[in-house]
Write an enzyme that holds these catalytic residues in place. Structure first.
Site, PDB file in Angstrom:
ATOM      1  N   HIS A 109       0.821  -1.131  -0.014  1.00 38.02           N
ATOM      2  CA  HIS A 109      -0.098  -0.129  -0.095  1.00 38.02           C
ATOM      3  C   HIS A 109       0.915   1.019  -0.060  1.00 38.02           C
ATOM      4  O   HIS A 109       1.918   1.286   0.835  1.00 38.02           O
ATOM      5  CB  HIS A 109      -0.974  -0.044   1.237  1.00 38.02           C
ATOM      6  N   GLU A 166      -4.093   2.057  -7.296  1.00 35.57           N
ATOM      7  CA  GLU A 166      -4.130   3.179  -6.660  1.00 35.57           C
ATOM      8  C   GLU A 166      -3.465   4.389  -6.679  1.00 35.57           C
ATOM      9  O   GLU A 166      -2.226   4.410  -6.187  1.00 35.57           O
ATOM     10  CB  GLU A 166      -4.002   2.426  -4.949  1.00 35.57           C
TER      11      GLU A 166
END
Ligand code: PGA
Length: 243
Positions: A109, A166
């Site tokens: 992430h 993302e």
């Protein structure tokens, strides 16, 4: 979007399921998680069949979900150690999760990359640990480094991942990527990784979730997953659209 065949953890699965991954980040106490889960179960009560809901709570909350046998709900961790079990103070290794029904792990992430200096190599080691322990990695990438991240992974691991696109600017900002760009990036990811599920993450909420689930394999939701009302609304919307 119709039926698609993907190879996840070596198993060919024909799915028309959409993934909704709830990334709780560093939020919620045990009581907060219990009440979210109770409400989720009572609001959906086994009526969700086409949406694969994956909740990624912080480690201390995993046991709250351990006995849940709702078939729509799966459990993920938000990170995993790049090492196997051993003398690594503070790390939670994949093998330590045995018995907690963890099926997925978010790895790489951008918040881990930014705040903890995580590298492509470490992300690749995490993917390796996941796959050795029957956990499907959800590898987060942005456009600028899809290729570098893929290059760091073992070739045989690429097709076993779910990839989350993302864009950094969209995370927690209230701005979300335009759908055309999501489609372009999805194509690029699949050219590099193979026919993997590609999901989109970045400021998704109940108002725009259908836009993204229509063109991808699903979404990774941060802020809007924390409030049970908005989360259930999202799940129900996607389920209704797939019926
Ligand atoms: P957000 O988070 O939905 O709050 O933008 C998404 C993410 O970080 O994956």
């Amino acid at each position: 979007m119709g039926w698609k065949t993907y190879s996840i953890s070596g198993i060919m699965a024909t799915i028309m399921t959409k993934y909704i991954v709830a990334n709780w980040k560093s939020n919620k106490t045990i009581t907060g998680a219990q009440s979210w889960l109770e409400q989720y179960l009572s609001e959906t009560s086994n009526t969700i069949h086409h949406v694969k809901v994956i909740v990624a709570p912080a480690f201390h909350l995993l046991s709250v979900f351990a006995d849940t046998n709702d078939t729509s709900l799966s459990l993920a961790v938000q990170d995993i150690s790049p090492f196997a079990a051993g003398a690594y103070t503070g790390e939670v290794t994949a093998s330590l999760l045995t018995g907690l029904s963890v099926k997925y792990a978010i790895v790489g992430h951008s918040e881990r990359r930014r705040h903890f200096g995580e590298t492509y190599t470490q992300v690749a080691q995490k993917v390796d640990q996941c796959l050795q322990n029957n956990i499907t990695p959800i590898v987060c990438v942005d456009k600028a480094y899809v290729d570098q991240q893929a290059a760091a992974l073992s070739k045989e691991h690429l097709e076993k991942c779910i990839v989350a696109y993302e864009p950094l600017a969209a995370i927690g900002s209230g701005w979300s990527e335009d759908v055309g760009t999501v489609q372009e990036v999805e194509k690029h990811v699949q050219a590099v990784f193979g026919e993997v599920p590609v999901i989109y993450g970045g400021s998704v909420d109940a108002a725009d979730i259908l836009d993204y689930t229509l063109v991808s394999s699903g979404v990774l939701v941060g802020s809007a997953s924390l409030k049970i009302e908005s989360f259930v609304e999202m799940v129900k919307k996607v389920e209704a659209a797939l019926k």
